[in-house]
Design a protein around this motif. Sequence first.
Motif, mmCIF file in Angstrom:
data_model
loop_
_atom_site.group_PDB
_atom_site.id
_atom_site.type_symbol
_atom_site.label_atom_id
_atom_site.label_comp_id
_atom_site.label_asym_id
_atom_site.label_seq_id
_atom_site.Cartn_x
_atom_site.Cartn_y
_atom_site.Cartn_z
ATOM 1 N N TRP A 702 0.814 -1.215 0.000
ATOM 2 C CA TRP A 702 0.000 0.000 0.000
ATOM 3 C C TRP A 702 0.848 1.267 0.000
ATOM 4 C CZ3 TRP A 702 -4.507 -0.363 -1.814
ATOM 5 C CH2 TRP A 702 -5.295 -1.509 -1.594
ATOM 6 N N ALA A 703 2.026 1.211 0.635
ATOM 7 C CA ALA A 703 2.914 2.377 0.624
ATOM 8 C C ALA A 703 3.402 2.669 -0.800
ATOM 9 C CB ALA A 703 4.103 2.142 1.547
ATOM 10 N N PHE A 704 3.778 1.610 -1.539
ATOM 11 C CA PHE A 704 4.210 1.796 -2.921
ATOM 12 C C PHE A 704 3.041 2.243 -3.807
ATOM 13 C CE2 PHE A 704 7.918 -1.003 -1.900
ATOM 14 C CZ PHE A 704 8.905 -0.146 -2.366
ATOM 15 N N ILE A 705 1.897 1.601 -3.643
ATOM 16 C CA ILE A 705 0.727 1.944 -4.454
ATOM 17 C C ILE A 705 0.294 3.381 -4.182
ATOM 18 C CG2 ILE A 705 -1.754 1.513 -4.705
ATOM 19 C CD1 ILE A 705 -0.041 -0.422 -6.263
ATOM 20 N N TYR A 706 0.332 3.776 -2.902
ATOM 21 C CA TYR A 706 -0.085 5.132 -2.523
ATOM 22 C C TYR A 706 0.713 6.180 -3.298
ATOM 23 C CZ TYR A 706 0.279 9.427 0.182
ATOM 24 O OH TYR A 706 0.340 10.738 0.554
ATOM 25 N N ASN A 707 2.030 6.033 -3.298
ATOM 26 C CA ASN A 707 2.866 7.009 -3.990
ATOM 27 C C ASN A 707 2.771 6.870 -5.506
ATOM 28 O OD1 ASN A 707 4.462 8.661 -1.980
ATOM 29 N ND2 ASN A 707 4.870 6.615 -1.188
ATOM 30 N N SER A 708 2.620 5.643 -5.991
ATOM 31 C CA SER A 708 2.518 5.428 -7.439
ATOM 32 C C SER A 708 1.273 6.089 -8.021
ATOM 33 C CB SER A 708 2.486 3.920 -7.746
ATOM 34 O OG SER A 708 3.669 3.303 -7.299
ATOM 35 N N ILE A 709 0.181 6.097 -7.245
ATOM 36 C CA ILE A 709 -1.069 6.712 -7.705
ATOM 37 C C ILE A 709 -1.125 8.187 -7.308
ATOM 38 C CG2 ILE A 709 -3.581 6.688 -7.436
ATOM 39 C CD1 ILE A 709 -3.411 3.669 -7.060
ATOM 40 N N GLY A 710 -0.709 8.488 -6.075
ATOM 41 C CA GLY A 710 -0.861 9.839 -5.534
ATOM 42 C C GLY A 710 -0.057 10.893 -6.269
ATOM 43 N N ILE A 711 1.186 10.595 -6.602
ATOM 44 C CA ILE A 711 2.043 11.594 -7.248
ATOM 45 C C ILE A 711 1.509 11.995 -8.628
ATOM 46 C CG2 ILE A 711 4.344 11.989 -8.224
ATOM 47 C CD1 ILE A 711 5.491 10.491 -5.831
ATOM 48 N N PRO A 712 1.140 11.053 -9.513
ATOM 49 C CA PRO A 712 0.551 11.466 -10.802
ATOM 50 C C PRO A 712 -0.745 12.265 -10.625
ATOM 51 C CG PRO A 712 1.277 9.185 -10.906
ATOM 52 C CD PRO A 712 1.373 9.593 -9.472
ATOM 53 N N LEU A 713 -1.587 11.863 -9.656
ATOM 54 C CA LEU A 713 -2.825 12.608 -9.418
ATOM 55 C C LEU A 713 -2.539 14.041 -9.014
ATOM 56 C CD1 LEU A 713 -5.165 10.084 -7.525
ATOM 57 C CD2 LEU A 713 -5.423 10.962 -9.840
ATOM 58 N N ALA A 714 -1.573 14.198 -8.095
ATOM 59 C CA ALA A 714 -1.230 15.540 -7.626
ATOM 60 C C ALA A 714 -0.635 16.376 -8.749
ATOM 61 C CB ALA A 714 -0.238 15.436 -6.462
ATOM 62 N N ALA A 715 0.092 15.744 -9.677
ATOM 63 C CA ALA A 715 0.699 16.472 -10.787
ATOM 64 C C ALA A 715 -0.344 16.936 -11.813
ATOM 65 C CB ALA A 715 1.742 15.597 -11.467
ATOM 66 N N GLY A 716 -1.544 16.325 -11.783
ATOM 67 C CA GLY A 716 -2.607 16.710 -12.716
ATOM 68 C C GLY A 716 -2.749 15.772 -13.884
ATOM 69 N N ALA A 717 -2.381 14.505 -13.708
ATOM 70 C CA ALA A 717 -2.424 13.532 -14.801
ATOM 71 C C ALA A 717 -3.837 13.327 -15.343
ATOM 72 C CB ALA A 717 -1.857 12.195 -14.323
ATOM 73 N N LEU A 718 -4.868 13.521 -14.494
ATOM 74 C CA LEU A 718 -6.244 13.310 -14.937
ATOM 75 C C LEU A 718 -6.870 14.540 -15.580
ATOM 76 C CD1 LEU A 718 -7.696 11.245 -11.928
ATOM 77 C CD2 LEU A 718 -6.700 10.406 -14.064
ATOM 78 N N PHE A 719 -6.191 15.669 -15.467
ATOM 79 C CA PHE A 719 -6.785 16.922 -15.957
ATOM 80 C C PHE A 719 -7.017 16.928 -17.468
ATOM 81 C CE2 PHE A 719 -6.752 21.319 -17.379
ATOM 82 C CZ PHE A 719 -7.669 21.893 -16.517
ATOM 83 N N PRO A 720 -6.051 16.489 -18.290
ATOM 84 C CA PRO A 720 -6.274 16.550 -19.742
ATOM 85 C C PRO A 720 -7.470 15.736 -20.215
ATOM 86 C CG PRO A 720 -3.948 16.209 -19.251
ATOM 87 C CD PRO A 720 -4.698 16.020 -17.966
ATOM 88 N N VAL A 721 -7.812 14.655 -19.507
ATOM 89 C CA VAL A 721 -8.897 13.766 -19.954
ATOM 90 C C VAL A 721 -10.229 14.132 -19.306
ATOM 91 C CG1 VAL A 721 -9.662 11.369 -20.123
ATOM 92 C CG2 VAL A 721 -7.230 11.918 -20.309
ATOM 93 N N TRP A 722 -10.223 14.251 -17.943
ATOM 94 C CA TRP A 722 -11.477 14.480 -17.220
ATOM 95 C C TRP A 722 -11.567 15.858 -16.556
ATOM 96 C CZ3 TRP A 722 -9.235 9.413 -16.328
ATOM 97 C CH2 TRP A 722 -9.927 8.387 -16.974
#
Length: 755
Positions: A702-722
């Motif tokens: 969960w520690a690895f998954i948390y950072n693997s998902i959290g960092i792209p989200l914080a950077a705005g990875a979902l913004f261009p699509v949604w």
Amino acid sequence: MTTKSYTVKGMHCASCAAIITKKLSKVEGITEVNVNLATETAKLEFDNNSLTAEALNEIVNKYGYSLEAEQPTTERGDVVSDAAKKRAEKERELHKQLRKVQFTLPVALLVFFLMMWGIAAMFFHLIPHLPLSMELLNLFFMLISTWMVFRTGAPFLHGIVMFVRSGAASMDTLIGIGTVTAYLYSALITLIPPVKAFLHAPDYTYFDTTIVVIGFVLLGKYLEARSKLKTGEAIEKLINLQAKSALVLREGKEIEIPVEEVRRGDLVIVKPGGKLPVDGTIAEGYSSIDESMVTGESIPVDKKAGDKVIGGTINKQGSFTFTASNVGPDTVLARIIRMVEEAQGSKAPIQQIADKVAGIFVPVVLILALLTLLIWLTIGSSALGFSAALSYGIMGMVGILVIACPCALGLATPTAIIVGIGKGAEYGILIRNAESLEKLSSVNTIVFDKTGTITTGNPQLTDIIVLHKESTPASLLQMAASVEKRSEHPLAEAIVEAAKKQNLTPGEITKFRAFEGIGVSAFIENRSVTVRKPVESEKKLPELQKLQEEGKTVVIIEESGICKGLIALSDTVKEEAKEAIQALHRKGLRVIMLTGDNHAAAKYMAQQVGIDEVIAEVVPRQKAQKIRELQALGKKVVMVGDGINDAPALAQADVGIAMATGTDVAMESAGITLLKGDINKVAQAITLSRATMRVIRQNLFWAFIYNSIGIPLAAGALFPVWGIFLNPVFSGLAMAGSSVSVVSNSLRLKRIKLS
């Protein structure tokens, strides 16, 4: 080579531990550095006597840390008191954090509420706008954020300063850069309008974000510290076992003194319901004593004159006087606390993964945050315009710096180890280090010594067979007892005890000799007498075969080279042995008995308890070789023995488990020690190790998954699509939650049932 332990001050995250490890590892003379975030300690191994605490502090002080040398075990006046002081200091630090949170959290929650209200009013027409002008609200937020950044958030600013001075970045550095960036940008466009016009910046600022992030991060740090303190509750329970005072008899008078002042040889008086202050031997009286908190045994143990007693246990009934034998750091309780402390501070091999990641984590995050800002300002500007891209770029950079937390990785292993080892101590399972706990989870073969492990270790004489016309049962027993009185073997003790019961006095002997794994010999009035194991040519004797078929151990009594007779002895199987073997079988383990007894006796004993395989007629020095042979076949082996004569085999096995009883705790013999010699605890120890490793793997996942998902989200990875963008406020909440969730998951081990 010298090993010393230090308490580390100023360490808040896994990156801190990585920095200290890296800097100290470069010091000439230091060969090994073990920094533990969960216990806030550092253990150093070095061969340079000039490396004092002052010299080491010169190295780490520049990075914001300090080391306090702990007293060596041999110099401690009272291990229990030392442990209590450590916990009291941690509780004081926690109280300071609580006071800070009590001020910042209400403010952060108020600002968070106003933020959510403003956002909701923008999207839902039914919700009215705030009844405050934006200019007034912005001024209010700026005043509060100024206080939060430069006063409450001073540790984060210190992290920036340390990074600028030394290039060492920690979690505080990330939070500091993120909040200060948001604050300075907001202050510039608020206080200097031309800057706002030059940047084409939007009207909104990030003062509110700065306030809420600092508030939530401080809350997360407090909850993490409180959870970490809970992981050490096993130590607290052990500390609370010690009596505060003792009633001793001195110069014919009963006086009450602090437990620290009890001396070896003092006569200590214990009344019903009282705690025993130290270890000793009952001199007068009898009682029933509850030893559950030290040994894990729930049933009170009856004690009489001559029996040993353990400090920290509770006298249930009756009054008695005992002679103090072990005091201060030498008591069983003190030794258990010391062992648990050292084990909780050790590292499991699996932790190397997290350590390597934590060592490079912060620099990588800083680069990612800067790249995020640059990508928004370049690529984002072409699509959204510079003003919007700058806003998203700042939010993305701050979000990454806040959400990226190596703490969850750093805490994943040590918190589970601390709770697991503490849980074991409550059950009388003393685990020497984290490596043993990890290895135990993957073993597939259990090797038991027979005497004192599968059996009670108290053999009884059952038969005396006369094979020479000039001999009698009494003469044979007397001869055997005369020679065996010098031996320390359990069979020798049984022969001597049987002679005493028949009022036979052992004779004087000379030229006593012991032959390992064979027997003993001596001269009695110029006659050579040998008590030994049967040789191959004697194994066909009908009398011998019959006794061995009954599972009895047989020794030959030989006088001047002539066989005079046989003495048969039999050990009794422990009541819990069969149940314990069945429990191990249910876990998919193969069980082997390794013994010096003959094959027939060993096989008979093994059949009684359901053991899979027997390796018999093995002398002590050969036991380690037998373990090596099993390992060569690909077996992962646990050796269970008495921790003394099985020491080589215990050391050779993947995991050594020493059986110990009462005050005779063979703590130095193996990776794991089982108090009271209960072999049911072998299966319990395996259950504990498997559960602990399962929790560690969950934590790391969960520690690895948390950072693997959290960092792209914080950077705005979902913004261009949604068009979704994670506000740094929620990044702060997620960061706080990650560490707390890891520690909370580790705390689940406290509820596991081992029996």
